[in-house]
Design a protein around this motif. Structure first.
Motif, PDB file in Angstrom:
ATOM      1  N   ILE A   1      15.575   1.829  12.912  1.00 34.33           N
ATOM      2  CA  ILE A   1      16.048   1.989  11.539  1.00 34.33           C
ATOM      3  C   ILE A   1      16.270   0.619  10.919  1.00 34.33           C
ATOM      4  CG2 ILE A   1      17.940   2.870  10.124  1.00 34.33           C
ATOM      5  CD1 ILE A   1      18.335   4.797  12.680  1.00 34.33           C
ATOM      6  N   LEU A   2      15.608   0.406   9.766  1.00 32.65           N
ATOM      7  CA  LEU A   2      15.761  -0.882   9.088  1.00 32.65           C
ATOM      8  C   LEU A   2      15.998  -0.638   7.611  1.00 32.65           C
ATOM      9  CD1 LEU A   2      12.911  -2.829  10.855  1.00 32.65           C
ATOM     10  CD2 LEU A   2      15.324  -3.460  10.882  1.00 32.65           C
ATOM     11  N   PRO A   3      16.716  -1.550   6.955  1.00 27.19           N
ATOM     12  CA  PRO A   3      16.946  -1.365   5.520  1.00 27.19           C
ATOM     13  C   PRO A   3      15.622  -1.420   4.758  1.00 27.19           C
ATOM     14  CG  PRO A   3      18.304  -3.138   6.404  1.00 27.19           C
ATOM     15  CD  PRO A   3      17.320  -2.778   7.456  1.00 27.19           C
ATOM     16  N   GLU A   4      15.609  -0.737   3.630  1.00 25.73           N
ATOM     17  CA  GLU A   4      14.395  -0.616   2.828  1.00 25.73           C
ATOM     18  C   GLU A   4      13.786  -1.984   2.507  1.00 25.73           C
ATOM     19  OE1 GLU A   4      14.682  -1.050  -0.925  1.00 25.73           O
ATOM     20  OE2 GLU A   4      12.510  -0.844  -1.095  1.00 25.73           O
ATOM     21  N   LYS A   5      14.629  -2.991   2.317  1.00 25.65           N
ATOM     22  CA  LYS A   5      14.136  -4.324   1.946  1.00 25.65           C
ATOM     23  C   LYS A   5      13.315  -4.985   3.062  1.00 25.65           C
ATOM     24  CE  LYS A   5      16.387  -5.202  -2.076  1.00 25.65           C
ATOM     25  NZ  LYS A   5      16.403  -3.760  -2.423  1.00 25.65           N
ATOM     26  N   ASP A   6      13.581  -4.594   4.293  1.00 22.40           N
ATOM     27  CA  ASP A   6      12.901  -5.222   5.420  1.00 22.40           C
ATOM     28  C   ASP A   6      11.431  -4.815   5.447  1.00 22.40           C
ATOM     29  OD1 ASP A   6      11.918  -5.725   8.097  1.00 22.40           O
ATOM     30  OD2 ASP A   6      14.011  -6.136   8.620  1.00 22.40           O
ATOM     31  N   PRO A   7      10.517  -5.784   5.485  1.00 21.09           N
ATOM     32  CA  PRO A   7       9.089  -5.435   5.463  1.00 21.09           C
ATOM     33  C   PRO A   7       8.661  -4.562   6.645  1.00 21.09           C
ATOM     34  CG  PRO A   7       9.425  -7.805   5.193  1.00 21.09           C
ATOM     35  CD  PRO A   7      10.760  -7.234   5.550  1.00 21.09           C
TER      36      PRO A   7
ATOM     37  N   ASN B   1      10.109   0.789   3.625  1.00 19.99           N
ATOM     38  CA  ASN B   1       9.774  -0.326   2.737  1.00 19.99           C
ATOM     39  C   ASN B   1       8.596   0.085   1.849  1.00 19.99           C
ATOM     40  OD1 ASN B   1       7.866  -2.964   2.443  1.00 19.99           O
ATOM     41  ND2 ASN B   1      10.027  -3.500   2.325  1.00 19.99           N
ATOM     42  N   ARG B   2       8.541  -0.500   0.667  1.00 24.97           N
ATOM     43  CA  ARG B   2       7.469  -0.114  -0.266  1.00 24.97           C
ATOM     44  C   ARG B   2       6.081  -0.238   0.366  1.00 24.97           C
ATOM     45  NH1 ARG B   2       9.084   1.063  -5.239  1.00 24.97           N
ATOM     46  NH2 ARG B   2       6.965   1.142  -6.022  1.00 24.97           N
ATOM     47  N   ALA B   3       5.931  -1.204   1.260  1.00 26.52           N
ATOM     48  CA  ALA B   3       4.618  -1.408   1.864  1.00 26.52           C
ATOM     49  C   ALA B   3       4.265  -0.288   2.835  1.00 26.52           C
ATOM     50  CB  ALA B   3       4.595  -2.749   2.588  1.00 26.52           C
ATOM     51  N   ASN B   4       5.262   0.406   3.335  1.00 23.22           N
ATOM     52  CA  ASN B   4       5.007   1.386   4.401  1.00 23.22           C
ATOM     53  C   ASN B   4       5.299   2.826   4.012  1.00 23.22           C
ATOM     54  OD1 ASN B   4       4.520  -0.900   5.987  1.00 23.22           O
ATOM     55  ND2 ASN B   4       6.706  -1.057   6.484  1.00 23.22           N
TER      56      ASN B   4
END
Lengths: 666, 280
Positions: free
Chosen positions: A457-463, A468-471
Motif C-alpha cells: 500500500i502506497l500513497p497515491e502520490k507515489d509513482p 497513482n495516476r500512472a497506474n
C-alpha cells in the motif's frame, strides 16, 4: 585327469617371479628397521610396566601390527626415542607424537574441543589413538577400523554414551545422543539399512575439528549448520522454497530457521516437531494462565497461550509448530525461549513482508510510528486465518471493516490524512463495489486491497502506487479489462491524444471510493460536473439547452447527459468516423432517445447559446429581437403605470369622499 | 362590496367568463411549469419541480395546458364568429369596428388624453366598452398564443417538424417561445394585474370577469361612452340585471386572489432571478 595334470605341471613355472618378489618384500623390512629386536621383548603377552601406579601392558600383537597401516613404517618411526644403539631404550618411552607425520591434522585437533580438553589435562580428553587405535591402526576404509563409517557412532559413543564416565563429569547439553542417533533417520540408515553414505557423528561434527555449537566457527553453529547439512542434502533449499523464499537463504540467512530448529540434532526424522520441540513442550509452561513476563519498565505481560484460539487457525491446519514462528530457541538457556525475540513472519512470508516493508505501513513502522499497523494488526496472532476463511479479518467481505479500523473518519489514519478523499469507508460501502460485496454477496467485488494491494500500500502520490495516476488504469483493468481496452482507443487515452493537458482517468469521472452504478441518478448528474471540470464552456452551453435545463430539475437524470451522446469509454471527437457523433452515427445516436430522429433533426444545436454572436448569429439576433420587444413593451406600460398610480390614488379618495357625502345627505 | 340597492348591468356573458377562467388556469400552469424549466438553475425552480414531482410532470402539465390553450383559442375564434354573425357587419367592418377589440386611431387619441388626465391636465377620458389597454391585453393574448403556440408545437414534436425545418430552427423556436412567454407572463402578472385589479381604485381585485356584472354607477363613472351608447341604443334596460349571488362573489374573490398571488409570486421570482442572478 589329463587336463588337470597339464595345468599343475605348468603352474610352478609361472609363479616363480612372484615367489621371488614375495621373498624380497618379506625379508626387506625386518632387516631395515630391525623390528625383530622390539618384538623380541614386546611379543610377550605378560610384559607390563607401571605408569601412574597402574599396571599397563606393553604387549604388541605382532600379527595385528603387521596388518596395520603403519606396519611398513617400523616401530621407531613413531617411538622415536626407542631408536637407540644397543639393547636398552629409555623407560618409560615418551608418548607417541602423531603430529610428526600428521602435522596438519594435529594442529586442527589441538584447537578442537578434544584438543583443548587435552591441553587442560582432562583425563577424558581423547587423543589420536583413542579413536584410531595404536598398533592396530587401520585406514577409515577398512571395515575393521574404529573410524570406518559403521563404527563411528560406537567409537564416539565410548565416551558420549549416556551414563559414561565422561557424560557424568561433563556438562553436555544434548542428552541421549547415541540412543537418539540410533533412532534417527541417519542412525537407522546406518545400522538397519547398512548405508555407508548416511551421516555419522563426524559427518556433522567433523573428525578432528570437533567444536561446540556455540562456537561460530563450528560446523554445527547456527550459521554453519545448513552448510554442513547441505554437504549431503545439496538441494535441500529447493525443497524448502515452498516454505521459505529462496533468496532469504542467501540475503538474510538469519531469517531462515536453521535445519536443526526443525529437524532436531541427533533426532532428525521425517516427523519434524512431535519428536523434537513440539507444542506440548512449549505448553508445559505457556498453558498456565498465570504465566507472566515482567517487562523492563515493570509492567506485566501475560505469556499465557490459549490453544483453543490457535487450534482453529490456518497455522494449526498446516501443522505449524510454535517453534516454527518462535524461532531462536536455545537449548543452553532455561527456559529455551528466553530472549528469542519477536516473531518474524518473513521467515515464511518473505514476499509479503518485502512488500509490506516497502509500503507506507511498513515505512511508518520502520520509523517507529505507533500508528503503523503490523502484520498481526490485520491478520491476528495465534488465531490467524487464511483470507479464504469467512471468519478471517482479511476475508474480502471483512476487509473494509478491517481497514476502517484505522481509516474510518475520526480514526487514527483518517486523522493524519490531509488529502481530498473524505469518509472513505462510508463512501465505499455506498459504492457499487461496497454494495456488490455486502448486499449482492459478490466475492469478485473490489475491496480496499483490490485497488491498494494488500501489502504494498502506497500513497497515491507515489509513482509505485497502484492508485497513482500512472497506474490506476491498469489497476482498474485487473477487473474491468474490456473497459480499459476501449478506453485506450478513446480521445481521453494518452495513446490517442498527444497533449500536455491532463487527461482524465477512471477515478476522475467515477470517483475513487463512492463509485456508483452509472445508471443511478446521482452518477448521471455527476457526469456533468466531472466533464465540466475540463470542458467548462461546453457544459455551460449545455445548460442553455433543454437537455441541460431539465437535468437541473427533479428527475432530470433522464435527459441526455454528455456520455449519452459523446460516448463514455469510447469517446471520440465528431470528426472521427468511429465517433458516436460522426455524420455516419449521429442519427443513430439521437435515436436512442428520439426514435424518429432524422438527419435534419440532428441539426439541433445541443450546445447552442444566444450569447455567441459569431458562432450562432441567428440565435443571437432572435434573442435580441425578442428582448427588445420585451423591453419596449415594459418600458411603454411601465411608464404608463407609473403615471397612473398617483392618479388612481386620487380617484379612489375622491370617490370615497363622494360616497360619504351621498351617505351624509341620504 | 355590493349594496342591495345598487343597480347592476351585465358586462360579460357566460362564454367569455369561462374562456377567461380557462386562460387563468392554463396560463398560470404554463407559466409556472415553463418558467421552472427556463430558470432551472434557480432554487425556486427546483422547488417547483420537487413540488410537482419531476420535470416530466411539469412537461406533461405544460402540454396538457397547451391543449387547453388551443381549445380556448378555438372557442374564442368561435365567439368572434358568433359576434360577427350577430353584428350583421362585413368581415372587415367587424374587425375594424371602432368599438371592437382591434386598436384604432381613436385609441391613440384616448392614450394622449389619458396621459393628460394622469398629469392633471385634463378630465378623465370618456372610455367606451374597451379601453386601449384592454384591447392591448386581448391582442397580446391573441398574438401570444399564436407565437408561443406555434413554436411550442415545434418543440413538442421536434422529430416531425424537422422533416420540414432545419434542426437549428428548434433553437430559434426555443428562444422565441421562452422569451415571448417571459414577456406574456411578465406583462400579465404586472401590467394587466395593475391595470385591472391592483390599482388603488380596484384593489385588491375587480371581480367583473368572474361575476359578469358591474354596478351601474361604476359603468357610468368608468365607461361613460359605453353608457351613453347603451342609453342611446335603448339597450340599457336589456343589460340591467340583479347583482351576482353572494357565493359567486366570494368564490370569484377567492379564486381571483389565488391566481393573483401565484402570478405575483412567479413574477417576483423572475425579477429576482433577472436582477440578482443574471446581473452578476
Amino acid at each position: 585327469m589329463e587336463r588337470r595334470t597339464g595345468r599343475e605341471r605348468g603352474f610352478g613355472w609361472r609363479l616363480l617371479p612372484l615367489a621371488i618378489l614375495a621373498i624380497i618384500l618379506l625379508v626387506r623390512p625386518a632387516s631395515a628397521l630391525d623390528d625383530g629386536d622390539c618384538l623380541g621383548c614386546h611379543n610377550d603377552p605378560d610384559m607390563t610396566s607401571e605408569k601412574n601406579g597402574e599396571e599397563i601392558s606393553l604387549f604388541v600383537d605382532e600379527a595385528q601390527f603387521a596388518a596395520s597401516s603403519h606396519a611398513s613404517n617400523g616401530c621407531t618411526s613413531c617411538h622415536t626415542d626407542a631408536k637407540v644403539k644397543g639393547d636398552e631404550h629409555p623407560v618409560p618411552l615418551k608418548s607417541v607424537n602423531c603430529g610428526k607425520c600428521h602435522a596438519d591434522v594435529e594442529s586442527i585437533y589441538r584447537k578442537s574441543l578434544h584438543g583443548q580438553a587435552l591441553a587442560k589435562n582432562d583425563p577424558f580428553a581423547p587423543y589420536c589413538h583413542d579413536c584410531h587405535g595404536k598398533h592396530d591402526i587401520l585406514p577409515a576404509s577398512s571395515q575393521k577400523s574404529r573410524i570406518f563409517i559403521l563404527n563411528v557412532p560406537a567409537t564416539c559413543g565410548r565416551c558420549h554414551r549416556e551414563g559414561s564416565a565422561m557424560t557424568k563429569t561433563h556438562d553436555i547439553p544434548a542428552k541421549n545422543i547415541i540412543e537418539n542417533y540410533s533412532m534417527s533417520m541417519h542412525g537407522e540408515g546406518l545400522t538397519r539399512k547398512g548405508l555407508t553414505v548416511t551421516a555419522v557423528c563426524s559427518s556433522c561434527h567433523t573428525s578432528h575439528n570437533v567444536q561446540p555449537h556455540t562456537n561460530p566457527e563450528s560446523s554445527i553453529s547456527r550459521q554453519n549448520v545448513s552448510k554442513t547439512c547441505m554437504k549431503c542434502h545439496a538441494n535441500i533449499e529447493q525443497t524448502h522454497v515452498k516454505i521459505v523464499r529462496g533468496e532469504l537463504w542467501e540475503k538474510e540467512p538469519e531469517k531462515v530457521p536453521a535445519c536443526v530448529e526443525c529437524h532436531a540434532p541427533h533426532k532428525a526424522r521425517r516427523v519434524l516437531y512431535e519428536d523434537s520441540m513440539n507444542n506440548a513442550y512449549c505448553l508445559n509452561c505457556h498453558a498456565n494462565p498465570e504465566l507472566k513476563k515482567i517487562e523492563a519498565d515493570g509492567s506485566e505481560r501475560s505469556l499465557f497461550m490459549d490453544m483453543s484460539r490457535f487450534e482453529a487457525s490456518v497455522h494449526a491446519e498446516k501443522r505449524i509448530a510454535c517453534v516454527k514462528c518462535h524461532v531462536n530457541m536455545d537449548h543452553t538457556k532455561n527456559p529455551v525461549c528466553q530472549g528469542s525475540g519477536k516473531v518474524d513472519c518473513a521467515i515464511c512470508h518473505a514476499g509479503q513482508t518485502d512488500n509490506y516493508n516497502a509500503s507506507i505501513h511498513g515505512q511508518l513502522a520502520a520509523k517507529g510510528d505507533r500508528n503503523a499497523p503490523l502484520c498481526t494488526d490485520c491478520h491476528g496472532k495465534h488465531e490467524v486465518q487464511a483470507r479464504t476463511n469467512p471468519e478471517s479479518p482479511t476475508f474480502a467481505r471483512n476487509v473494509p471493516e478491517l481497514c476502517g479500523k484505522c481509516h474510518r473518519e475520526g480514526e487514527k489514519a483518517a486523522l493524519r490524512y490531509t488529502g481530498p478523499e473524505k469518509d472513505i469507508v462510508r463512501h465505499y460501502k455506498e459504492s457499487i463495489h461496497g454494495k456488490g460485496l455486502a448486499e449482492s454477496g459478490l466475492m469478485v467485488s473490489a475491496t480496499c486491497t483490490s485497488c491498494h494491494t494488500a501489502h504494498l500500500i502506497l500513497p497515491e502520490k507515489d509513482p509505485q502506487s497502484t492508485v497513482n495516476r500512472a497506474n490506476v488504469l491498469n489497476t482498474c483493468a485487473t477487473c474491468h479489462l474490456g473497459i480499459a481496452e476501449t478506453f485506450k482507443t478513446s480521445i481521453h487515452s494518452e495513446l490517442v491524444s498527444k497533449t500536455d493537458k491532463k487527461l482524465p482517468l477512471c477515478h476522475d469521472c467515477h470517483t475513487s471510493h463512492a463509485i456508483r452504478r452509472v445508471d443511478v441518478p446521482a452518477f448521471r448528474l455527476l457526469i456533468l460536473e466531472e466533464c465540466g471540470t475540463c470542458h467548462a464552456s461546453e457544459t455551460e452551453t449545455y445548460f442553455d439547452t433543454y437537455h441541460g435545463k431539465a437535468s437541473l430539475l427533479s428527475g432530470g437524470e433522464k435527459t441526455a447527459k454528455c456520455s449519452d451522446c459523446h460516448g463514455d469509454h469510447d469517446i471520440l471527437p465528431a470528426y472521427y468516423t468511429k465517433s458516436r457523433l460522426s455524420r455516419q452515427n449521429v442519427v443513430e445516436t439521437c435515436r436512442t432517445c428520439h426514435p424518429n430522429s432524422n438527419r435534419k433533426f440532428t441539426g439541433y444545436l445541443t450546445h447552442a447559446t444566444h450569447h455567441d454572436k459569431e458562432k450562432y448569429p441567428y440565435l443571437y439576433y432572435t434573442f435580441w429581437a425578442m428582448s427588445s420587444l420585451l423591453i419596449g413593451t415594459f418600458a411603454f406600460f411601465g411608464v404608463h403605470t407609473l403615471f397612473w398610480i398617483p392618479r388612481s390614488f386620487r380617484e379612489r379618495f375622491k370617490r370615497r369622499r363622494q360616497h360619504s357625502h351621498e351617505r351624509f345627505f341620504e | 362590496m355590493s349594496t342591495p340597492n345598487q343597480e347592476y348591468v351585465q358586462r360579460f356573458g357566460l362564454l367569455p367568463r369561462f374562456l377567461h377562467f380557462l386562460v387563468i388556469v392554463s396560463f398560470l400552469t404554463l407559466a409556472v411549469t415553463g418558467m421552472a424549466l427556463k430558470f432551472a438553475a434557480e432554487e425556486w425552480a427546483g422547488a417547483v419541480a420537487e413540488l410537482f414531482g419531476s420535470f416530466e410532470v411539469l412537461g406533461n402539465l405544460h402540454r396538457f395546458c397547451a391543449v387547453i390553450t388551443f381549445t380556448y383559442f378555438g372557442l374564442n375564434l368561435f365567439l368572434l364568429w358568433q359576434n360577427w354573425q350577430k353584428s350583421g357587419k362585413s368581415f372587415i367592418g367587424f374587425i375594424l369596428d371602432p368599438e371592437g377589440l382591434v386598436p384604432s386611431a381613436h385609441d391613440v387619441k384616448e392614450l394622449v388624453s389619458t396621459y393628460k388626465w394622469f398629469l392633471g391636465l385634463g378630465p378623465q377620458p370618456r372610455y367606451g366598452r374597451w379601453t386601449y389597454w384592454e384591447k392591448f391585453d386581448y391582442m397580446a393574448v391573441f398574438w401570444g398564443v399564436a407565437v408561443i403556440g406555434s413554436t411550442g408545437l415545434c418543440l413538442w414534436f421536434p422529430e416531425t417538424f424537422t422533416q420540414i425545418i432545419p434542426g437549428y430552427w428548434l433553437n430559434i423556436a426555443t428562444i422565441i417561445h421562452s422569451d415571448e412567454a417571459l414577456l406574456a407572463s411578465g406583462f400579465i402578472f404586472t401590467i394587466h394585474f395593475f391595470n385591472t385589479h391592483l390599482r388603488p381604485e380596484k384593489f385588491p381585485m375587480d371581480p367583473v370577469i368572474f361575476t359578469g356584472t358591474v354596478p351601474l354607477d361604476e359603468l357610468i363613472h368608468e365607461r361613460p361612452r359605453e353608457y351613453d351608447q347603451l342609453v342611446a341604443s335603448g339597450q340599457l334596460e336589456q343589460v340591467k340585471c340583479p347583482p351576482a349571488p353572494r357565493w359567486l362573489f366570494v368564490t370569484a374573490h377567492f379564486f381571483g386572489l389565488t391566481a393573483l398571488t401565484i402570478g405575483v409570486a412567479l413574477v417576483l421570482s423572475i425579477i429576482y432571478t433577472m436582477i440578482f442572478v443574471y446581473a452578476k
